[in-house]
Design an enzyme around this catalytic site. Structure first.
Site, short mmCIF file in Angstrom:
data_model
loop_
_atom_site.label_atom_id
_atom_site.label_comp_id
_atom_site.label_asym_id
_atom_site.label_seq_id
_atom_site.Cartn_x
_atom_site.Cartn_y
_atom_site.Cartn_z
N HIS A 60 0.87 -1.18 0.00
CA HIS A 60 0.00 0.00 0.00
C HIS A 60 0.90 1.23 0.00
O HIS A 60 1.24 1.77 1.05
CB HIS A 60 -0.90 -0.01 1.23
CG HIS A 60 -1.95 1.06 1.24
ND1 HIS A 60 -3.17 0.90 1.82
CD2 HIS A 60 -1.94 2.32 0.74
CE1 HIS A 60 -3.89 2.00 1.69
NE2 HIS A 60 -3.15 2.89 1.03
N GLU A 91 -2.53 -1.74 -3.17
CA GLU A 91 -3.65 -1.02 -2.56
C GLU A 91 -3.41 0.47 -2.59
O GLU A 91 -2.27 0.93 -2.64
CB GLU A 91 -3.81 -1.45 -1.09
CG GLU A 91 -4.08 -2.91 -0.86
CD GLU A 91 -4.23 -3.23 0.61
OE1 GLU A 91 -4.78 -4.30 0.91
OE2 GLU A 91 -3.77 -2.42 1.45
N HIS A 212 -7.49 -6.51 7.62
CA HIS A 212 -7.27 -5.46 8.60
C HIS A 212 -7.44 -6.04 10.00
O HIS A 212 -8.54 -6.37 10.43
CB HIS A 212 -8.19 -4.25 8.44
CG HIS A 212 -7.55 -2.98 8.97
ND1 HIS A 212 -6.78 -2.15 8.20
CD2 HIS A 212 -7.55 -2.44 10.20
CE1 HIS A 212 -6.33 -1.14 8.92
NE2 HIS A 212 -6.79 -1.29 10.15
#
Length: 264
Positions: A60, A91, A212
């Protein structure tokens, strides 16, 4: 299939589709960036995880380069070409820096996340249909480049029809609320919301990812309750475990957690 993959990598859920483990290596880069010595190595971490049986690597890259940097994204893309059975997932917010990487590198998958530039960590999913207008052309562009699109979403069953209408192939369930409720009196209630959302997603023909705050303790329960999960993306907890166990044993522990979820 790479002959060095761990036997635990063969876990398959009730829909006949393997749940893949994608390792997010952002925290490796975060530690590296505290000094100018190039250690720990992001590429070395990714390769060790792949050798241990991980089926994918996730990054990310944020605009402030607080962890993953542009050179890392490109070097990992080159590494992943040596692993044809593994997937590369990038991401980020497609209105910031994500689309530049998509156009240049064409990863297997991009996960659109509605983060602000200074956001500490991802903490909410897209608001549909309100975000539809800005997402639709970006999803279409990714697909024209042959890149699968996953939308980071809260566990809201009613939103799944809107995701399907946009043409995204998958969702990534934002699982922090489950992780926070794990082991508490709210666990069953919160988990039921994820189950309903997954069922709604499957009914719309969507693939399901999740991530997450998933970890070795809560992962099996989540996968047993939530149907059709094709991929879990895990970074913080996995890299923290690797500091004590090493990359190889940590990845294999997570693969065992996946396997336990689907054991008879």
């Amino acid at each position: 299939m790479n002959p060095l993959l761990a036997p635990e990598a063969s876990a398959v859920h009730s829909h006949g589709q393997r749940c893949a483990l994608s390792v997010n290596v952002n925290k490796v880069a975060l530690l590296r960036n505290t000094r100018h010595l190039g250690i720990p190595g992001v590429l070395r971490a990714a390769e060790a995880c792949l050798l241990a049986g991980a089926q994918g690597i996730t990054v990310h890259p944020r605009p402030d380069e607080r962890h993953i940097r542009p050179a890392d994204v490109r070097e990992l893309a080159a590494l992943m070409k040596q692993w044809p059975h593994a997937e590369y997932n990038i991401e980020g917010n497609p209105t910031q820096n994500l689309m530049d990487y998509v156009r240049e590198l064409r990863p297997h998958q991009v996960t659109f996340v509605p983060d602000s530039e200074d956001q500490f960590t991802s903490d909410h999913g897209w608001n549909l249909p309100a975000d539809r207008e800005r997402l639709a052309p970006l999803i279409a562009e990714c697909q024209s480049l042959g890149v699968r699109v996953s939308l980071f979403m809260d566990p809201l069953p009613e939103a799944m029809a809107h995701v399907a209408a946009l043409g995204a192939e998958r969702i990534e369930l934002y699982t922090e609320t489950f992780a926070s409720a794990f082991g508490t009196a709210r666990e069953a209630e919160v988990l039921a919301g994820f189950t309903r959302t997954a069922e709604a997603a499957l009914a719309q023909g969507l693939g399901i990812n999740a991530g997450h705050d998933l970890n070795r303790d809560n992962l099996s329960l989540f996968l047993r309750a939530v149907p059709g999960v094709r991929e879990v993306s895990i970074g913080h907890a996995l890299i923290a475990d690797a500091l004590e166990l090493g990359y190889t044993e940590t990845v294999r522990e997570y693969l065992r957690s996946i396997q336990r979820a689907y054991a008879a």
